[in-house]
Design a protein around this motif. Sequence first.
Motif, PDB file in Angstrom:
ATOM      1  N   ASP A   6       5.314  -6.131  11.463  1.00 37.63           N
ATOM      2  CA  ASP A   6       5.842  -7.391  10.968  1.00 37.63           C
ATOM      3  C   ASP A   6       4.667  -8.158  10.366  1.00 37.63           C
ATOM      4  O   ASP A   6       3.943  -8.856  11.068  1.00 37.63           O
ATOM      5  CB  ASP A   6       6.494  -8.183  12.099  1.00 37.63           C
ATOM      6  N   LEU A   7       4.450  -7.975   9.056  1.00 39.38           N
ATOM      7  CA  LEU A   7       3.305  -8.560   8.365  1.00 39.38           C
ATOM      8  C   LEU A   7       3.758  -9.619   7.378  1.00 39.38           C
ATOM      9  O   LEU A   7       4.751  -9.425   6.679  1.00 39.38           O
ATOM     10  CB  LEU A   7       2.543  -7.485   7.580  1.00 39.38           C
ATOM     11  N   ASN A   8       3.002 -10.702   7.302  1.00 40.69           N
ATOM     12  CA  ASN A   8       3.278 -11.641   6.218  1.00 40.69           C
ATOM     13  C   ASN A   8       2.634 -11.078   4.943  1.00 40.69           C
ATOM     14  O   ASN A   8       1.874 -10.107   4.994  1.00 40.69           O
ATOM     15  CB  ASN A   8       2.792 -13.060   6.555  1.00 40.69           C
ATOM     16  N   GLN A   9       2.939 -11.660   3.804  1.00 40.70           N
ATOM     17  CA  GLN A   9       2.477 -11.118   2.522  1.00 40.70           C
ATOM     18  C   GLN A   9       0.955 -11.074   2.428  1.00 40.70           C
ATOM     19  O   GLN A   9       0.386 -10.104   1.934  1.00 40.70           O
ATOM     20  CB  GLN A   9       3.067 -11.935   1.356  1.00 40.70           C
ATOM     21  N   ASN A  10       0.287 -12.111   2.923  1.00 42.48           N
ATOM     22  CA  ASN A  10      -1.183 -12.132   2.872  1.00 42.48           C
ATOM     23  C   ASN A  10      -1.795 -11.006   3.701  1.00 42.48           C
ATOM     24  O   ASN A  10      -2.745 -10.358   3.265  1.00 42.48           O
ATOM     25  CB  ASN A  10      -1.727 -13.482   3.347  1.00 42.48           C
ATOM     26  N   ASP A  11      -1.252 -10.782   4.884  1.00 38.49           N
ATOM     27  CA  ASP A  11      -1.761  -9.706   5.736  1.00 38.49           C
ATOM     28  C   ASP A  11      -1.486  -8.346   5.107  1.00 38.49           C
ATOM     29  O   ASP A  11      -2.327  -7.445   5.156  1.00 38.49           O
ATOM     30  CB  ASP A  11      -1.140  -9.776   7.129  1.00 38.49           C
ATOM     31  N   LEU A  12      -0.309  -8.191   4.530  1.00 38.69           N
ATOM     32  CA  LEU A  12       0.039  -6.945   3.852  1.00 38.69           C
ATOM     33  C   LEU A  12      -0.943  -6.656   2.730  1.00 38.69           C
ATOM     34  O   LEU A  12      -1.466  -5.540   2.610  1.00 38.69           O
ATOM     35  CB  LEU A  12       1.464  -7.019   3.288  1.00 38.69           C
ATOM     36  N   GLU A  13      -1.221  -7.651   1.918  1.00 38.21           N
ATOM     37  CA  GLU A  13      -2.136  -7.463   0.792  1.00 38.21           C
ATOM     38  C   GLU A  13      -3.550  -7.151   1.272  1.00 38.21           C
ATOM     39  O   GLU A  13      -4.233  -6.303   0.690  1.00 38.21           O
ATOM     40  CB  GLU A  13      -2.116  -8.692  -0.106  1.00 38.21           C
ATOM     41  N   ALA A  14      -3.994  -7.803   2.343  1.00 38.13           N
ATOM     42  CA  ALA A  14      -5.329  -7.525   2.881  1.00 38.13           C
ATOM     43  C   ALA A  14      -5.407  -6.098   3.414  1.00 38.13           C
ATOM     44  O   ALA A  14      -6.389  -5.383   3.164  1.00 38.13           O
ATOM     45  CB  ALA A  14      -5.664  -8.525   3.984  1.00 38.13           C
ATOM     46  N   LEU A  15      -4.378  -5.661   4.146  1.00 45.82           N
ATOM     47  CA  LEU A  15      -4.358  -4.302   4.682  1.00 45.82           C
ATOM     48  C   LEU A  15      -4.322  -3.282   3.559  1.00 45.82           C
ATOM     49  O   LEU A  15      -5.048  -2.281   3.592  1.00 45.82           O
ATOM     50  CB  LEU A  15      -3.166  -4.133   5.626  1.00 45.82           C
ATOM     51  N   LEU A  16      -3.505  -3.528   2.543  1.00 41.57           N
ATOM     52  CA  LEU A  16      -3.457  -2.621   1.393  1.00 41.57           C
ATOM     53  C   LEU A  16      -4.818  -2.527   0.716  1.00 41.57           C
ATOM     54  O   LEU A  16      -5.266  -1.431   0.356  1.00 41.57           O
ATOM     55  CB  LEU A  16      -2.420  -3.099   0.375  1.00 41.57           C
ATOM     56  N   HIS A  17      -5.468  -3.662   0.525  1.00 39.90           N
ATOM     57  CA  HIS A  17      -6.785  -3.665  -0.115  1.00 39.90           C
ATOM     58  C   HIS A  17      -7.756  -2.764   0.646  1.00 39.90           C
ATOM     59  O   HIS A  17      -8.456  -1.939   0.052  1.00 39.90           O
ATOM     60  CB  HIS A  17      -7.333  -5.089  -0.199  1.00 39.90           C
ATOM     61  N   HIS A  18      -7.781  -2.897   1.965  1.00 40.55           N
ATOM     62  CA  HIS A  18      -8.712  -2.096   2.762  1.00 40.55           C
ATOM     63  C   HIS A  18      -8.319  -0.621   2.778  1.00 40.55           C
ATOM     64  O   HIS A  18      -9.201   0.251   2.721  1.00 40.55           O
ATOM     65  CB  HIS A  18      -8.829  -2.656   4.175  1.00 40.55           C
ATOM     66  N   CYS A  19      -7.039  -0.333   2.829  1.00 42.45           N
ATOM     67  CA  CYS A  19      -6.589   1.062   2.784  1.00 42.45           C
ATOM     68  C   CYS A  19      -6.992   1.724   1.473  1.00 42.45           C
ATOM     69  O   CYS A  19      -7.367   2.892   1.440  1.00 42.45           O
ATOM     70  CB  CYS A  19      -5.072   1.152   2.940  1.00 42.45           C
ATOM     71  N   GLN A  20      -6.895   0.979   0.393  1.00 42.17           N
ATOM     72  CA  GLN A  20      -7.176   1.541  -0.929  1.00 42.17           C
ATOM     73  C   GLN A  20      -8.662   1.596  -1.252  1.00 42.17           C
ATOM     74  O   GLN A  20      -9.084   2.402  -2.069  1.00 42.17           O
ATOM     75  CB  GLN A  20      -6.428   0.742  -1.996  1.00 42.17           C
ATOM     76  N   SER A  21      -9.468   0.760  -0.629  1.00 41.58           N
ATOM     77  CA  SER A  21     -10.885   0.715  -0.997  1.00 41.58           C
ATOM     78  C   SER A  21     -11.804   1.413   0.005  1.00 41.58           C
ATOM     79  O   SER A  21     -12.934   1.756  -0.333  1.00 41.58           O
ATOM     80  CB  SER A  21     -11.336  -0.737  -1.178  1.00 41.58           C
ATOM     81  N   PHE A  22     -11.338   1.654   1.227  1.00 38.10           N
ATOM     82  CA  PHE A  22     -12.185   2.258   2.246  1.00 38.10           C
ATOM     83  C   PHE A  22     -12.410   3.734   1.947  1.00 38.10           C
ATOM     84  O   PHE A  22     -11.485   4.471   1.629  1.00 38.10           O
ATOM     85  CB  PHE A  22     -11.557   2.108   3.635  1.00 38.10           C
ATOM     86  N   THR A  23     -13.656   4.164   2.048  1.00 36.66           N
ATOM     87  CA  THR A  23     -14.003   5.575   1.879  1.00 36.66           C
ATOM     88  C   THR A  23     -14.588   6.083   3.190  1.00 36.66           C
ATOM     89  O   THR A  23     -15.684   5.650   3.585  1.00 36.66           O
ATOM     90  CB  THR A  23     -15.034   5.754   0.750  1.00 36.66           C
ATOM     91  N   PRO A  24     -13.879   6.977   3.866  1.00 30.16           N
ATOM     92  CA  PRO A  24     -14.395   7.513   5.121  1.00 30.16           C
ATOM     93  C   PRO A  24     -15.730   8.238   4.890  1.00 30.16           C
ATOM     94  O   PRO A  24     -15.873   8.982   3.929  1.00 30.16           O
ATOM     95  CB  PRO A  24     -13.325   8.502   5.572  1.00 30.16           C
ATOM     96  N   ALA A  25     -16.686   8.012   5.761  1.00 29.17           N
ATOM     97  CA  ALA A  25     -17.998   8.652   5.631  1.00 29.17           C
ATOM     98  C   ALA A  25     -18.609   8.865   7.010  1.00 29.17           C
ATOM     99  O   ALA A  25     -19.704   8.391   7.297  1.00 29.17           O
ATOM    100  CB  ALA A  25     -18.906   7.805   4.756  1.00 29.17           C
ATOM    101  N   SER A  26     -17.894   9.593   7.852  1.00 33.93           N
ATOM    102  CA  SER A  26     -18.370   9.825   9.213  1.00 33.93           C
ATOM    103  C   SER A  26     -19.390  10.955   9.273  1.00 33.93           C
ATOM    104  O   SER A  26     -20.077  11.114  10.273  1.00 33.93           O
ATOM    105  CB  SER A  26     -17.195  10.160  10.138  1.00 33.93           C
TER     106      SER A  26
END
Length: 53
Positions: A6-26
């Motif tokens: 249950d996300l508000n629009q701002n939280d959804l957009e922030a989560l999408l931004h991080h999902c799309q920009s994060f590059t795993p590098a373990s």
Amino acid sequence: MHIELDLNQNDLEALLHHCQSFTPASGDSREDGRLADALQALTEALLEANASQ
């Protein structure tokens, strides 16, 4: 698996931004691949859920 958020629009957009920009590098290519796949699946689910609202 079914997960409901249950996300508000701002939280959804922030989560999408991080999902799309994060590059795993373990350093573990298999783990990085799994995380990249999971982030892509989450991105697609969030975009689909947002479009149906």
